[in-house]
Scaffold this motif. Structure first.
Motif, PDB file in Angstrom:
ATOM      1  N   UNK A 137       0.849  -1.191   0.000  1.00 18.41           N
ATOM      2  CA  UNK A 137       0.000   0.000   0.000  1.00 18.41           C
ATOM      3  C   UNK A 137       0.883   1.238   0.000  1.00 18.41           C
ATOM      4  N   UNK A 138       0.363   2.311  -0.559  1.00 19.15           N
ATOM      5  CA  UNK A 138       1.088   3.577  -0.605  1.00 19.15           C
ATOM      6  C   UNK A 138       0.389   4.597   0.272  1.00 19.15           C
ATOM      7  N   UNK A 139       1.180   5.451   0.912  1.00 23.27           N
ATOM      8  CA  UNK A 139       0.617   6.496   1.757  1.00 23.27           C
ATOM      9  C   UNK A 139       1.660   7.583   1.961  1.00 23.27           C
ATOM     10  N   UNK A 140       1.209   8.775   2.233  1.00 23.55           N
ATOM     11  CA  UNK A 140       2.121   9.839   2.623  1.00 23.55           C
ATOM     12  C   UNK A 140       2.427   9.643   4.104  1.00 23.55           C
ATOM     13  N   UNK A 141       3.697   9.551   4.426  1.00 18.83           N
ATOM     14  CA  UNK A 141       4.119   9.282   5.791  1.00 18.83           C
ATOM     15  C   UNK A 141       4.728  10.533   6.410  1.00 18.83           C
ATOM     16  N   UNK A 142       4.740  10.598   7.730  1.00 18.79           N
ATOM     17  CA  UNK A 142       5.408  11.726   8.379  1.00 18.79           C
ATOM     18  C   UNK A 142       6.872  11.812   7.946  1.00 18.79           C
ATOM     19  N   UNK A 143       7.442  12.979   8.006  1.00 10.20           N
ATOM     20  CA  UNK A 143       8.792  13.237   7.512  1.00 10.20           C
ATOM     21  C   UNK A 143       9.848  12.216   7.909  1.00 10.20           C
ATOM     22  N   UNK A 144       9.822  11.753   9.119  1.00 12.70           N
ATOM     23  CA  UNK A 144      10.891  10.887   9.605  1.00 12.70           C
ATOM     24  C   UNK A 144      10.744   9.434   9.180  1.00 12.70           C
ATOM     25  N   UNK A 145       9.669   9.082   8.481  1.00 10.38           N
ATOM     26  CA  UNK A 145       9.450   7.703   8.056  1.00 10.38           C
ATOM     27  C   UNK A 145       9.619   7.564   6.555  1.00 10.38           C
ATOM     28  N   UNK A 146      10.409   6.554   6.153  1.00 13.25           N
ATOM     29  CA  UNK A 146      10.575   6.236   4.735  1.00 13.25           C
ATOM     30  C   UNK A 146       9.665   5.091   4.317  1.00 13.25           C
ATOM     31  N   UNK A 147       9.238   4.299   5.286  1.00 10.99           N
ATOM     32  CA  UNK A 147       8.368   3.172   4.985  1.00 10.99           C
ATOM     33  C   UNK A 147       8.093   2.362   6.229  1.00 10.99           C
ATOM     34  N   UNK A 148       7.145   1.469   6.099  1.00  6.39           N
ATOM     35  CA  UNK A 148       6.752   0.595   7.206  1.00  6.39           C
ATOM     36  C   UNK A 148       6.429  -0.780   6.650  1.00  6.39           C
ATOM     37  N   UNK A 149       6.542  -1.757   7.500  1.00  9.01           N
ATOM     38  CA  UNK A 149       6.005  -3.059   7.125  1.00  9.01           C
ATOM     39  C   UNK A 149       5.378  -3.687   8.355  1.00  9.01           C
ATOM     40  N   UNK A 150       4.423  -4.538   8.102  1.00 13.95           N
ATOM     41  CA  UNK A 150       3.744  -5.240   9.178  1.00 13.95           C
ATOM     42  C   UNK A 150       3.751  -6.728   8.850  1.00 13.95           C
ATOM     43  N   UNK A 151       4.347  -7.474   9.716  1.00 11.34           N
ATOM     44  CA  UNK A 151       4.422  -8.918   9.499  1.00 11.34           C
ATOM     45  C   UNK A 151       3.298  -9.573  10.291  1.00 11.34           C
ATOM     46  N   UNK A 152       2.389 -10.194   9.573  1.00 10.34           N
ATOM     47  CA  UNK A 152       1.301 -10.917  10.215  1.00 10.34           C
ATOM     48  C   UNK A 152       1.582 -12.399  10.117  1.00 10.34           C
ATOM     49  N   UNK A 153       1.268 -13.065  11.160  1.00  9.66           N
ATOM     50  CA  UNK A 153       1.413 -14.518  11.154  1.00  9.66           C
ATOM     51  C   UNK A 153       0.021 -15.135  11.117  1.00  9.66           C
ATOM     52  N   UNK A 154      -0.155 -16.067  10.224  1.00 10.36           N
ATOM     53  CA  UNK A 154      -1.436 -16.753  10.154  1.00 10.36           C
ATOM     54  C   UNK A 154      -1.406 -17.927  11.113  1.00 10.36           C
ATOM     55  N   UNK A 155      -2.513 -18.174  11.719  1.00  4.26           N
ATOM     56  CA  UNK A 155      -2.599 -19.303  12.657  1.00  4.26           C
ATOM     57  C   UNK A 155      -2.973 -20.562  11.909  1.00  4.26           C
ATOM     58  N   UNK A 156      -2.288 -21.626  12.221  1.00  2.00           N
ATOM     59  CA  UNK A 156      -2.563 -22.927  11.564  1.00  2.00           C
ATOM     60  C   UNK A 156      -3.628 -23.695  12.288  1.00  2.00           C
TER      61      UNK A 156
END
Length: 50
Positions: A31-50
């Motif tokens: 996904x794309x978004x305008x982020x606050x100045x100090x952030x270049x990017x983010x990621x979120x690692x989700x774990x799926x439950x088995x």
């Protein structure tokens, strides 16, 4: 267990980077978004439950 490596270059355009990520991890959501100045990017690692 051997893990795969994503080879990237700082010369890739935004679109090229997205396509490389989709090729590496087809289920990935990018996904794309305008982020606050100090952030270049983010990621979120989700774990799926088995």
């Amino acid at each position: 267990m051997m893990s795969a490596r994503l080879l990237i270059s700082s010369s890739l355009s935004y679109g090229q980077m997205r396509m490389a990520l989709y090729g590496f991890a087809p289920g990935l959501t990018v996904a794309s978004a305008l982020l606050p100045r100090r952030l270049d990017g983010l990621y979120r690692r989700e774990r799926t439950r088995s």
